[in-house]
Design a protein around this motif. Structure first.
Motif, PDB file in Angstrom:
ATOM      1  N   ASN A 297      32.967  77.248  35.126  1.00  0.00           N
ATOM      2  CA  ASN A 297      33.836  76.791  34.047  1.00  0.00           C
ATOM      3  C   ASN A 297      34.555  77.996  33.422  1.00  0.00           C
ATOM      4  OD1 ASN A 297      34.979  74.916  32.306  1.00  0.00           O
ATOM      5  ND2 ASN A 297      33.313  75.054  30.822  1.00  0.00           N
ATOM      6  N   GLN A 298      35.682  77.742  32.781  1.00  0.00           N
ATOM      7  CA  GLN A 298      36.484  78.807  32.165  1.00  0.00           C
ATOM      8  C   GLN A 298      36.844  79.886  33.196  1.00  0.00           C
ATOM      9  OE1 GLN A 298      37.434  78.777  28.834  1.00  0.00           O
ATOM     10  NE2 GLN A 298      36.479  76.764  28.656  1.00  0.00           N
TER      11      GLN A 298
ATOM     12  N   ILE B  87      36.814  75.044  37.075  1.00  0.00           N
ATOM     13  CA  ILE B  87      37.514  74.527  35.900  1.00  0.00           C
ATOM     14  C   ILE B  87      38.157  75.685  35.143  1.00  0.00           C
ATOM     15  CG2 ILE B  87      37.291  73.186  33.784  1.00  0.00           C
ATOM     16  CD1 ILE B  87      36.685  71.619  36.366  1.00  0.00           C
ATOM     17  N   SER B  88      39.454  75.607  34.942  1.00  0.00           N
ATOM     18  CA  SER B  88      40.201  76.674  34.270  1.00  0.00           C
ATOM     19  C   SER B  88      40.118  76.535  32.749  1.00  0.00           C
ATOM     20  CB  SER B  88      41.672  76.626  34.689  1.00  0.00           C
ATOM     21  OG  SER B  88      41.816  76.711  36.078  1.00  0.00           O
TER      22      SER B  88
ATOM     23  N   ASN C 246      48.069  63.911  33.863  1.00  0.00           N
ATOM     24  CA  ASN C 246      48.756  64.682  34.898  1.00  0.00           C
ATOM     25  C   ASN C 246      48.587  66.194  34.741  1.00  0.00           C
ATOM     26  OD1 ASN C 246      49.884  62.324  36.112  1.00  0.00           O
ATOM     27  ND2 ASN C 246      51.386  62.243  34.448  1.00  0.00           N
ATOM     28  N   HIS C 247      47.757  66.611  33.807  1.00  0.00           N
ATOM     29  CA  HIS C 247      47.581  68.036  33.554  1.00  0.00           C
ATOM     30  C   HIS C 247      46.773  68.698  34.673  1.00  0.00           C
ATOM     31  CE1 HIS C 247      46.296  71.709  31.380  1.00  0.00           C
ATOM     32  NE2 HIS C 247      47.413  71.541  30.718  1.00  0.00           N
ATOM     33  N   LYS C 248      47.014  69.980  34.874  1.00  0.00           N
ATOM     34  CA  LYS C 248      46.291  70.758  35.901  1.00  0.00           C
ATOM     35  C   LYS C 248      44.780  70.655  35.703  1.00  0.00           C
ATOM     36  CE  LYS C 248      45.253  75.520  37.163  1.00  0.00           C
ATOM     37  NZ  LYS C 248      45.473  76.957  36.847  1.00  0.00           N
ATOM     38  N   LEU C 249      44.324  70.768  34.460  1.00  0.00           N
ATOM     39  CA  LEU C 249      42.895  70.729  34.185  1.00  0.00           C
ATOM     40  C   LEU C 249      42.298  69.372  34.540  1.00  0.00           C
ATOM     41  CD1 LEU C 249      40.606  72.466  33.013  1.00  0.00           C
ATOM     42  CD2 LEU C 249      41.090  71.458  30.792  1.00  0.00           C
ATOM     43  N   THR C 250      43.029  68.320  34.256  1.00  0.00           N
ATOM     44  CA  THR C 250      42.569  66.975  34.610  1.00  0.00           C
ATOM     45  C   THR C 250      42.396  66.857  36.117  1.00  0.00           C
ATOM     46  OG1 THR C 250      43.851  66.158  32.726  1.00  0.00           O
ATOM     47  CG2 THR C 250      43.028  64.520  34.285  1.00  0.00           C
ATOM     48  N   ASN C 251      43.341  67.404  36.858  1.00  0.00           N
ATOM     49  CA  ASN C 251      43.239  67.370  38.319  1.00  0.00           C
ATOM     50  C   ASN C 251      42.063  68.199  38.831  1.00  0.00           C
ATOM     51  OD1 ASN C 251      45.426  65.637  38.713  1.00  0.00           O
ATOM     52  ND2 ASN C 251      46.901  67.332  38.638  1.00  0.00           N
TER      53      ASN C 251
END
Length: 257
Positions: A191-192, A219-220, A241-246
């Motif tokens: 994570n992070q 996870i970013s 649609n966010h990068k983190l959601t993907n």
């Protein structure tokens, strides 16, 4: 399937990971339950929008019932009537409550460590159960590890987290040996993760070389997480649609493949 998300180090994103994976499962049509065993109640607030004030409608009531069985006889309180429907389809919450704290010593002294597993074994209404835990090895986190089929380990990339990870792996080995031989360590979630920074990449490569079960999905860091906390909406609903959601979707696919 029952998954526990656990790390003895705080601030690694246990509640965030728990709630976002559960929300994806629910969105896929699986009837999904989140059990919040962390006295802070972050998962409860994230999914319900508030903490539950009445302890008779939380997991604390179940554990109080386990003690009442010893004192007065009769059946312990079940958890079916303590489960709350969240605002999101197919997603349900068994909330935490501060009363868990004073109950802990009495539960330990009466060896009620298997009660959660016994109760969940009787629960047939859910396809997926995710268990959020406190950032310490105590009665509640041990109860969760005994009750679960699989364990996910959130990990943030720093030296202190690495040392804590070694201790955690030993702890899990002991739980498997003493209480739950069927517990599968599903993997370590980074994570992070800052992909452009040298130290996190080097640290992950070293842990892989040591044979630790590192998951491919990472996870970013993103402010979207805090925003979703504030709005009490998991990312799949707050920013679909966010990068983190993907990234959470990719993680969900990986652990279910």
């Amino acid at each position: 399937m029952r998954r526990v998300i656990f790390n003895q180090k705080g601030g690694v994103g246990k509640s965030t990971i728990t709630c976002n994976l559960a929300a994806i499962s629910a969105m896929e049509g699986k009837r999904t339950l989140v059990i919040d065993l962390d006295i802070q109640g972050n998962a409860t607030q994230y999914l319900l929008g508030q903490k539950v004030k009445d302890s008779d409608k939380t997991i604390a009531h179940f554990f109080k019932g386990c003690l009442s069985l010893s004192l007065f006889g009769g059946p312990a309180a079940g958890i079916q009537d303590l489960i709350h429907e969240s605002p999101f389809p197919n997603l349900f919450v068994l909330p935490s409550h501060p009363e868990l704290e004073p109950l802990q010593g009495r539960l330990e002294s009466r060896y009620k460590i298997f009660k959660l597993k016994e109760e969940l074994d009787k629960l047939e209404d859910f396809d997926e159960i995710y268990i959020d835990t406190p950032p310490v090895l105590n009665f509640y986190s041990q109860s969760a590890l005994i009750a679960a089929n699989k364990c996910l380990i959130p990990f943030d990339c720093d030296t202190f987290a690495r040392e804590a990870l070694y201790t955690l792996m030993q702890t899990l080995s002991e739980v498997r040996a003493d209480h739950n031989a069927n517990l599968e360590i599903e993997g370590i979630i980074v994570n992070q993760f800052q992909a452009q920074a040298r130290l996190p990449r080097q640290l992950v490569e070293e842990l892989i070389a040591e044979g630790l079960p590192m998951l491919n999905s990472k996870i970013s860091p993103s402010v979207k997480v805090r925003e979703s906390h504030t709005e009490s909406q998991p990312l799949v609903h707050y920013a679909p649609n966010h990068k983190l959601t993907n990234e959470f979707r990719e993680l969900h696919i990986e652990i279910h493949s």
